[in-house]
Motif scaffolding. Structure first.
Motif, PDB file in Angstrom:
ATOM      1  N   ALA A 184      10.262   2.197   0.520  1.00 39.33           N
ATOM      2  CA  ALA A 184      11.117   2.358  -0.648  1.00 39.33           C
ATOM      3  C   ALA A 184      10.269   2.624  -1.892  1.00 39.33           C
ATOM      4  CB  ALA A 184      11.987   1.116  -0.849  1.00 39.33           C
ATOM      5  N   PHE A 185       9.314   1.692  -2.155  1.00 41.89           N
ATOM      6  CA  PHE A 185       8.392   1.832  -3.287  1.00 41.89           C
ATOM      7  C   PHE A 185       7.018   2.327  -2.859  1.00 41.89           C
ATOM      8  CE2 PHE A 185      11.530  -1.047  -5.092  1.00 41.89           C
ATOM      9  CZ  PHE A 185      11.591  -0.679  -6.427  1.00 41.89           C
ATOM     10  N   GLY A 186       6.793   2.526  -1.579  1.00 42.42           N
ATOM     11  CA  GLY A 186       5.473   2.905  -1.109  1.00 42.42           C
ATOM     12  C   GLY A 186       4.489   1.773  -1.332  1.00 42.42           C
ATOM     13  N   GLU A 187       3.348   2.102  -1.900  1.00 43.87           N
ATOM     14  CA  GLU A 187       2.341   1.087  -2.197  1.00 43.87           C
ATOM     15  C   GLU A 187       2.695   0.266  -3.433  1.00 43.87           C
ATOM     16  OE1 GLU A 187      -0.285   0.251  -0.517  1.00 43.87           O
ATOM     17  OE2 GLU A 187      -0.553   1.882   0.919  1.00 43.87           O
ATOM     18  N   GLY A 188       3.747   0.669  -4.163  1.00 44.85           N
ATOM     19  CA  GLY A 188       4.174  -0.077  -5.335  1.00 44.85           C
ATOM     20  C   GLY A 188       4.440   0.822  -6.523  1.00 44.85           C
ATOM     21  N   ARG A 189       4.642   0.197  -7.691  1.00 42.68           N
ATOM     22  CA  ARG A 189       4.941   0.924  -8.918  1.00 42.68           C
ATOM     23  C   ARG A 189       3.646   1.361  -9.609  1.00 42.68           C
ATOM     24  NH1 ARG A 189       7.505  -3.764  -9.880  1.00 42.68           N
ATOM     25  NH2 ARG A 189       6.553  -3.961 -11.955  1.00 42.68           N
ATOM     26  N   LEU A 190       3.641   2.586 -10.083  1.00 40.47           N
ATOM     27  CA  LEU A 190       2.465   3.184 -10.716  1.00 40.47           C
ATOM     28  C   LEU A 190       2.010   2.383 -11.932  1.00 40.47           C
ATOM     29  CD1 LEU A 190       0.523   5.670 -11.047  1.00 40.47           C
ATOM     30  CD2 LEU A 190       2.330   6.703 -12.443  1.00 40.47           C
ATOM     31  N   ASN A 191       0.698   2.153 -12.015  1.00 39.10           N
ATOM     32  CA  ASN A 191       0.071   1.522 -13.185  1.00 39.10           C
ATOM     33  C   ASN A 191      -1.103   2.403 -13.588  1.00 39.10           C
ATOM     34  OD1 ASN A 191      -1.549  -0.040 -14.950  1.00 39.10           O
ATOM     35  ND2 ASN A 191      -0.777  -1.947 -14.078  1.00 39.10           N
ATOM     36  N   ALA A 192      -0.879   3.275 -14.565  1.00 35.19           N
ATOM     37  CA  ALA A 192      -1.914   4.248 -14.943  1.00 35.19           C
ATOM     38  C   ALA A 192      -3.150   3.558 -15.519  1.00 35.19           C
ATOM     39  CB  ALA A 192      -1.343   5.243 -15.950  1.00 35.19           C
ATOM     40  N   TYR A 193      -2.950   2.527 -16.313  1.00 36.06           N
ATOM     41  CA  TYR A 193      -4.095   1.837 -16.917  1.00 36.06           C
ATOM     42  C   TYR A 193      -4.979   1.211 -15.847  1.00 36.06           C
ATOM     43  CZ  TYR A 193      -6.690  -1.381 -19.957  1.00 36.06           C
ATOM     44  OH  TYR A 193      -7.681  -2.067 -20.609  1.00 36.06           O
ATOM     45  N   ALA A 194      -4.374   0.531 -14.887  1.00 34.99           N
ATOM     46  CA  ALA A 194      -5.160  -0.075 -13.801  1.00 34.99           C
ATOM     47  C   ALA A 194      -5.846   0.999 -12.964  1.00 34.99           C
ATOM     48  CB  ALA A 194      -4.258  -0.944 -12.931  1.00 34.99           C
ATOM     49  N   ALA A 195      -5.162   2.113 -12.732  1.00 35.51           N
ATOM     50  CA  ALA A 195      -5.750   3.187 -11.923  1.00 35.51           C
ATOM     51  C   ALA A 195      -6.980   3.771 -12.602  1.00 35.51           C
ATOM     52  CB  ALA A 195      -4.709   4.272 -11.665  1.00 35.51           C
ATOM     53  N   VAL A 196      -6.890   4.007 -13.913  1.00 36.94           N
ATOM     54  CA  VAL A 196      -8.025   4.594 -14.625  1.00 36.94           C
ATOM     55  C   VAL A 196      -9.178   3.592 -14.712  1.00 36.94           C
ATOM     56  CG1 VAL A 196      -8.799   5.603 -16.808  1.00 36.94           C
ATOM     57  CG2 VAL A 196      -6.549   6.181 -15.901  1.00 36.94           C
TER      58      VAL A 196
END
Length: 560
Positions: free
Chosen positions: A454-466
């Motif tokens: 449904a959400f895959g790996e979860g909700r996108l967090n651009a700050y954490a990703a960068v």
């Protein structure tokens, strides 16, 4: 015939029913083992247009593996391997079609040729041993998103709720990163390139109002009048705004964008989408000539899909990945049922996005997984409900996974801007996106609280990703462009070396480029009416290098 033919004689009704071919007495009948039934059926009318699929495909991954480690080199190797394979395997078919004066368009991104033929010629084609099948030309869709309701702005400076929710403003302010140096692309309904949110970020825009559409825009459909980008549907402009819009609607507001129109209406014919896929890997001039794989975008967003499950676009996605182009797809709007992920989002090679709202709840229509072979789909979820973005003439609020996908695409732009060594590494980038997503439980279609359909790996967090990208030693370049002792604003400065970047000077004639890998660079300053100036310099890790160039209105080019 060129794959970039701008005008096609296609009735709209013909876009909704796959083109097909069949023979009827007294004509010779093509071999039934190779010809799709729908194609045989359509030939009863005398002529038909169809795809001829040939045996075998090029191996772009192997070609890229043998190339030097730069993205440009990999793109060139993939292009050479795929065009060479197509030319060899299609040679006899192309010769036959030329002899018969039959209209045809060869593709190289897939091993296929689009052909218009009568039953007799179709029979000759089918008899060739290298021909694997004769298939109808189908369509995909650019799903018309549902109108939404505008949400309250959630942060200072007019930042939309969705941009704030993924913490993009923290990337801008705390990490001083707005996507500089990265190019994103869309295959969609086109883009309003003059929209105030987007005009400055168009790669074809230059100081002084000069605009260059070669290598920056391609209309595979032939719908747009003239050579400039257009978008009469608004979908592509909305998507591009989510990626690069300037005033709080875009995730990476200083990334550059280019675009392909692959959808002539709400429908996207497969031949248009194949031509679009080719152009993404090797952009051409407006005449469809002189391909430049080195000008390929870093990321391509695809907010379109087709319900039918097949492999027709897989060679395109695999080629993009081999060339270091991140393939981002909307997961589809056919939920809430399970196993509703659409093609090409369901491919293992594709990265796809589901949709959630301002309350972090999954959009009911967001397509659920699993994908092919039971893989988790979508890969990740992003805002997609009540999203305000640019459309021709203004702004509009829309809802759909079409809106979710560009959030992820632009987050990749922020990641690659922060870590140039990560640029083009699709597998590593996907792992970082997944690892920093906010786990959101929903096991109704299978999976776990941390990884579900449904959400895959979860909700996108651009700050954490960068923040998760590998730290690498980088340098900074500051410079000033002058003429006769005065600052020269609006000068285009291009830096080439381990990384290529372009920036315009400000009112004070100054420019600044951060996050440059150490190494030797050439700096070129260009402004119409002045002699171009160049200089060479070395960028050192954790150091700031300064330079000064003088442009002259007469005499030879000068170095500062």
């Amino acid at each position: 015939m060129s794959p970039h033919l701008r005008r096609r004689t296609r009735a709209l009704a013909g876009l909704l029913v796959p083109l097909a071919l069949i023979s009827a007495a007294p004509h010779a009948e093509p071999g039934r083992d190779k010809v799709a039934a729908a194609v045989r059926d359509d030939l009863k009318d005398g002529t038909a247009t169809f795809f001829v699929r040939l045996r075998g495909e090029a191996d772009p991954a192997s070609a890229a593996a043998r190339a030097p480690a730069t993205k440009a080199a990999k793109g060139a190797a993939v292009y050479a391997a795929m065009t060479g394979y197509a030319e060899r395997s299609q040679a006899r078919l192309r010769e036959l079609l030329t002899e018969r004066n039959a209209a045809h368009t060869p593709f190289w991104i897939v091993n296929a040729v689009k052909v218009t033929a009568d039953p007799a010629l179709a029979a000759e084609i089918s008899a060739l041993p290298e021909v694997a099948g004769i298939e109808p030309i189908g369509t995909a869709e650019a799903p018309r998103p549902a109108p939404g309701t505008r949400q309250s702005l959630t942060a200072g400076g007019g930042v939309e709720w969705n941009i704030d929710r993924i913490k993009a403003p923290r990337v801008w302010k705390k990490l001083r990163n707005r996507g500089e140096g990265i190019v994103v692309a869309t295959i969609d309904s086109g883009v309003d390139f003059e929209h105030p949110e987007l005009a400055a970020q168009y790669r074809g825009s230059h100081p002084g109002g000069r605009v260059e559409h070669d290598y920056n825009w391609f209309d595979a459909t032939g719908v747009c009048a003239g050579s400039a980008p257009c978008d009469d549907l608004g979908h592509g402009t909305h998507v591009t705004g989510i990626m690069t819009g300037r005033s709080g609607i875009g995730v990476a507001p200083r990334a550059e964008w280019i675009a392909v129109r692959g959808c002539e209406s709400a429908k996207c014919a497969n031949d248009f989408l194949l031509a679009a896929g080719q152009w993404i890997l090797a952009p051409t001039d407006l005449d469809g000539r002189n391909p430049r794989p080195d000008l390929a975008p870093d990321i391509v967003n695809n907010s379109w899909a087709k319900a039918r499950r097949d492999d027709w676009y897989r060679p395109v996605v695999k080629a993009w990945v081999a060339a270091g182009i991140f393939p981002m797809f909307a997961n589809g709007n056919t939920g809430p049922g399970c196993d509703t992920t659409e093609t090409p989002a369901r491919y293992v090679e594709s990265h796809s996005a589901g949709s959630f709202d301002v309350n972090d709840a999954l959009m009911p229509e967001s397509s659920r997984g699993p994908g092919e072979n039971g893989v988790t789909k979508p890969d990740i979820a992003a805002p997609g409900v009540d999203i305000r973005s640019s459309v021709p003439g203004g702004y509009f609020v829309w809802t759909g996974t079409s809106m979710s996908s560009p959030h992820v695409a632009a987050t990749v732009a922020l990641m690659w801007s922060a870590a140039p060594a990560l640029r083009g590494d699709i597998a590593a980038t996907r792992a970082l996106l997944d690892g920093t997503a906010v786990d959101t439980p929903d096991t109704g279609c299978g999976g776990t609280a941390a990884d579900n359909n449904a959400f895959g790996e979860g909700r996108l967090n651009a700050y954490a990703a960068v923040r998760s990208v590998p730290r690498e030693p980088l340098g900074t370049l500051h410079g000033t462009i002058t003429t006769h002792g005065r600052p020269l604003p609006g000068t285009e400065v291009t830096v080439t070396g381990p990384l290529s970047r372009t920036v315009d000077t400000g009112r004070d004639g100054g420019f600044s480029l951060r996050r440059l890998p150490p190494g030797d660079y050439q700096v070129t300053a260009y402004k119409p009416g002045y002699a171009t100036a160049t200089t060479k310099l070395t960028i050192k890790a954790d150091r700031t290098t300064t330079t000064r160039l003088r442009l002259r209105t007469d005499g030879p080019r000068g170095l500062g």
